[in-house]
Motif scaffolding. Sequence first.
Motif, PDB file in Angstrom:
ATOM      1  N   PHE A 569       0.955  -1.312  -0.068  1.00 55.68           N
ATOM      2  CA  PHE A 569       0.099  -0.056  -0.014  1.00 55.68           C
ATOM      3  C   PHE A 569       0.818   1.111   0.225  1.00 55.68           C
ATOM      4  CE2 PHE A 569      -3.035  -3.128   1.537  1.00 55.68           C
ATOM      5  CZ  PHE A 569      -3.935  -2.830   0.851  1.00 55.68           C
ATOM      6  N   ALA A 570       2.190   1.173   0.469  1.00 58.14           N
ATOM      7  CA  ALA A 570       2.849   2.412   0.626  1.00 58.14           C
ATOM      8  C   ALA A 570       3.359   2.589  -0.925  1.00 58.14           C
ATOM      9  CB  ALA A 570       4.249   2.051   1.005  1.00 58.14           C
ATOM     10  N   PHE A 571       3.530   1.475  -1.844  1.00 55.73           N
ATOM     11  CA  PHE A 571       4.046   1.582  -3.422  1.00 55.73           C
ATOM     12  C   PHE A 571       2.695   2.094  -4.125  1.00 55.73           C
ATOM     13  CE2 PHE A 571       3.835  -0.396  -7.451  1.00 55.73           C
ATOM     14  CZ  PHE A 571       4.843   0.219  -8.056  1.00 55.73           C
ATOM     15  N   LEU A 572       1.434   1.703  -3.897  1.00 52.38           N
ATOM     16  CA  LEU A 572       0.268   1.917  -4.529  1.00 52.38           C
ATOM     17  C   LEU A 572      -0.125   3.521  -4.463  1.00 52.38           C
ATOM     18  CD1 LEU A 572      -1.588  -1.382  -4.436  1.00 52.38           C
ATOM     19  CD2 LEU A 572      -0.155  -0.172  -6.480  1.00 52.38           C
ATOM     20  N   THR A 573       0.328   3.887  -2.813  1.00 50.28           N
ATOM     21  CA  THR A 573      -0.150   5.379  -2.653  1.00 50.28           C
ATOM     22  C   THR A 573       0.779   6.398  -2.706  1.00 50.28           C
ATOM     23  OG1 THR A 573       0.169   4.788  -0.341  1.00 50.28           O
ATOM     24  CG2 THR A 573      -1.885   4.248  -1.045  1.00 50.28           C
ATOM     25  N   ALA A 574       1.829   5.999  -3.113  1.00 49.52           N
ATOM     26  CA  ALA A 574       3.015   6.816  -3.128  1.00 49.52           C
ATOM     27  C   ALA A 574       2.754   8.071  -4.019  1.00 49.52           C
ATOM     28  CB  ALA A 574       4.322   6.161  -3.772  1.00 49.52           C
ATOM     29  N   GLU A 575       3.350   9.131  -3.936  1.00 51.46           N
ATOM     30  CA  GLU A 575       3.012  10.447  -4.642  1.00 51.46           C
ATOM     31  C   GLU A 575       4.386  10.947  -5.192  1.00 51.46           C
ATOM     32  OE1 GLU A 575       1.268  13.374  -2.074  1.00 51.46           O
ATOM     33  OE2 GLU A 575      -0.374  12.108  -1.691  1.00 51.46           O
ATOM     34  N   ASN A 576       4.320  11.098  -6.629  1.00 56.36           N
ATOM     35  CA  ASN A 576       5.209  11.796  -7.380  1.00 56.36           C
ATOM     36  C   ASN A 576       6.436  10.683  -7.482  1.00 56.36           C
ATOM     37  OD1 ASN A 576       3.938  14.131  -7.442  1.00 56.36           O
ATOM     38  ND2 ASN A 576       4.788  14.949  -5.651  1.00 56.36           N
ATOM     39  N   TYR A 577       6.140   9.321  -7.267  1.00 54.78           N
ATOM     40  CA  TYR A 577       7.082   8.611  -7.428  1.00 54.78           C
ATOM     41  C   TYR A 577       8.138   8.425  -6.239  1.00 54.78           C
ATOM     42  CZ  TYR A 577       5.059   8.430 -12.126  1.00 54.78           C
ATOM     43  OH  TYR A 577       4.373   8.450 -13.109  1.00 54.78           O
ATOM     44  N   ASN A 578       7.734   8.708  -4.931  1.00 55.54           N
ATOM     45  CA  ASN A 578       8.521   8.924  -3.869  1.00 55.54           C
ATOM     46  C   ASN A 578       8.087   7.495  -3.128  1.00 55.54           C
ATOM     47  OD1 ASN A 578      10.112   9.224  -1.730  1.00 55.54           O
ATOM     48  ND2 ASN A 578       8.934  11.342  -1.145  1.00 55.54           N
ATOM     49  N   TYR A 579       9.316   6.579  -3.047  1.00 51.84           N
ATOM     50  CA  TYR A 579       9.158   5.492  -2.555  1.00 51.84           C
ATOM     51  C   TYR A 579       9.833   5.203  -1.313  1.00 51.84           C
ATOM     52  CZ  TYR A 579       7.128   4.437  -7.219  1.00 51.84           C
ATOM     53  OH  TYR A 579       6.676   4.432  -8.374  1.00 51.84           O
ATOM     54  N   ASP A 580       9.935   6.301  -0.669  1.00 50.21           N
ATOM     55  CA  ASP A 580      11.016   6.191   0.796  1.00 50.21           C
ATOM     56  C   ASP A 580       9.982   5.217   1.664  1.00 50.21           C
ATOM     57  OD1 ASP A 580      12.835   7.700  -0.234  1.00 50.21           O
ATOM     58  OD2 ASP A 580      12.064   9.640   0.707  1.00 50.21           O
ATOM     59  N   ASN A 581       8.978   5.072   1.776  1.00 50.00           N
ATOM     60  CA  ASN A 581       8.081   4.278   2.922  1.00 50.00           C
ATOM     61  C   ASN A 581       8.442   2.627   2.360  1.00 50.00           C
ATOM     62  OD1 ASN A 581       7.140   6.498   4.052  1.00 50.00           O
ATOM     63  ND2 ASN A 581       5.484   6.503   2.915  1.00 50.00           N
ATOM     64  N   VAL A 582       8.605   2.441   1.206  1.00 52.66           N
ATOM     65  CA  VAL A 582       8.732   0.953   0.613  1.00 52.66           C
ATOM     66  C   VAL A 582      10.246   0.615   1.132  1.00 52.66           C
ATOM     67  CG1 VAL A 582       8.915  -0.737  -0.947  1.00 52.66           C
ATOM     68  CG2 VAL A 582       7.113   1.093  -1.259  1.00 52.66           C
ATOM     69  N   LEU A 583      11.341   1.728   0.787  1.00 53.06           N
ATOM     70  CA  LEU A 583      12.694   1.310   1.075  1.00 53.06           C
ATOM     71  C   LEU A 583      12.913   1.241   2.489  1.00 53.06           C
ATOM     72  CD1 LEU A 583      14.013   3.444  -2.066  1.00 53.06           C
ATOM     73  CD2 LEU A 583      13.794   0.887  -1.904  1.00 53.06           C
ATOM     74  N   ASN A 584      12.441   2.104   3.238  1.00 60.18           N
ATOM     75  CA  ASN A 584      12.450   1.938   4.552  1.00 60.18           C
ATOM     76  C   ASN A 584      11.844   1.083   5.562  1.00 60.18           C
ATOM     77  OD1 ASN A 584      14.332   4.109   4.323  1.00 60.18           O
ATOM     78  ND2 ASN A 584      12.881   5.777   4.417  1.00 60.18           N
TER      79      ASN A 584
END
Length: 730
Positions: A569-584
Amino acid sequence: MSGKLEIQWSPIPNKFITWGSEICLYEVQPARDTSSHVFKISNTHCAQLLATNTNHHYVRSIDIYPKSESDLLLAIGLSNGRVALSTFGPSEHDPCGFPGKELVPRHGRQCNAVQYNPIDSHLIATGLDKYRSDSSVLIWDINKFSMNSDSSNNSRLAVNTMAPAVELVRPVAEFGTSEVTHSLTWFHGTNRLLACGMNMKNIKIYDIRDPNKMINSTMTKGVFGKIKFSFGICGTLKKPVWTLQHNKPVLKIEWCPTKFSLLASLHRESSVINLYDIQHSIVGNEEVEPTVMERIIVPGSPHNITSFSWHNVDENRLLTIALSGTIKDYTVFDRITLNWAPTSNLVWSHGRKTMKHLSDMFHNDISSKMKERAKNRYGLQEDFYKNARLVDNNEILSNVWNWLQISSKLVEEGTIRGTNFRHPGIISIISKIDPNINKSDTITISWAELGNANCQGSARYYRHEDRDKTLHLCGWPLEKDVNSLAKFLGNLEREGAYTRAAAIAVFNLRVQVAIDILSRAPDSTHYVTNLNVVAMALAGFSDDVNSIWRQFCSTSRAKLTDPYLKAIFAFLTAENYNYDNVLNETGVAVDDRAAFACMFLPDNKLLDSLKRLSDKLCDEGNLDGLLLTGNSHDGLKVLQRYVDVTGDIQSTALIAFRAFHAELGSQMVKTWIKNYRHLLDTWKLFYERADFDIMLAQFKPNEKPPQQVYVSCNFCGKKHIGLHAWTEQR
């Protein structure tokens, strides 16, 4: 209890006496009785007054019959030189006629010491002051009372020159003519030798079988304390083995009967007792100066202590009595030396006892695990993946060996080329990407084309030859290979990793496949969240920023416990292709996070992100960091930190020599290998040590192992050299 200045344990373990103006008998009991007849002497024991003897005045010394079983027979030395035999009432000694008798010397003078023979308990030694040409050491045999009881009603066994008519019995031996005896004691282990402190300057040793001859003597001023000797030591009285000076006069010294090297001393006007643990040692055939460890104990008496007494049986237990009459029961605790055997047995000393805890206590300790792994030839299997199976209960170690298998296979097959490493890391591969020369291809595809009707936006990922290599290292199939992806996800499902399979499907932009995987997941307590409910939520996927689905998932994601579901859900709800929540998301495996970064991060962010992750894993001592560093010098830093954190020298040494061939000559790797060899030798796993050395030699073909077996001459001890070596020398 005023006036009771001396205290002494009796041969009966739970009874003791005190004496001063009167003689009192006490019994020690567990501290359970709270009646007024008992008083507390320690946290665990109390004492009760049983009897009092007030028949004797001017008492100078007392000893207790050593073989008393239920009643005490006291030998009381008086100031007039007499020794009175007394009890605390009717006793087991009455039939022998001992109680009430007196031993009377030829001339009256002060009795300084009295002691029963510990073996022949019918013998009593008395030490007296000087009187002209009379002897000061008298040996009495109290059994002669019964011999003369029928012929005389006199209650005194007398030797009196002024009244020869009443002279009944003489002492069996006399020593020390025209001398003064301050103290005396029987030798420990023999019934015939007696040591006496005399004339304020001598210690003399006598054998009662030969009254006319002194065995040995030495000059010393230490004649007032209680001496204790062992049989056979009488030939060594040349000089003191140890001398300690004190400012205050010594009131009493006494050896501990349960620990023969422990000496206690009491000084005037002191509320503490000094302990000296005298350790003798022998180097070669020579006895060196003893080592003395000094301690001070505080029994807790509110006033100055006047006397103390060691318990005859209980280890390191003593009684003290203060000027006010306060009695304390105190146990001296030995310094404990812990010894941890290589077999994981924990051993320490407790007095004369030895206590052990077997390795069952430490079955989860790293040393026990290493030993069991070594027995299974862990790390010595030719194929890397077989070593992974031996540590399948440790996910990180298993991942390392599997990564070594994958990386070596990719290099051998030519999938990964242009690298100097047999086990290249992701960073070394990605660092070849130059955004100005061979930048990655950017691929953008709308979610609608991927079968998501509720979506208006698009997904963006990156492709490059080197990025594809890193996906192989991470074990991920390439996005363009649909069959490999389906097979990979199927394997994860069979292993029960439904959330990981769903996350990888979503990361490969196959949301519907993820929904199907979650729908097939059985109801299990392994997952706190119902995966069917998650599949329903995922089915409503919409990338509209203002949609209810997006707002609900953004707020509810923090409540999820499974890291892969949170990453979805962090990937699908990411804004402006910011995936820090996935990587962290630390709960997601390192290889999955690294693969995700290689798919979705642009060239200008990818390398920095991987380096930050590598540094973090290195600080933690996490071997997953080897996936990023490979067998480079940075990989050694990861191994060093790992052994610092876990103590697993085994895995560190094995991974180092199996994967870091170029670093085998470094001091760091040599130290690891040396320590692991020593560990195998300590465990006596010599076959495993031999297998380890054989495999290590395969990676050092130019290094000749040192010779360990020699043929030597029985006469001179020199080693023989072979004919070939002799010829070369000529």
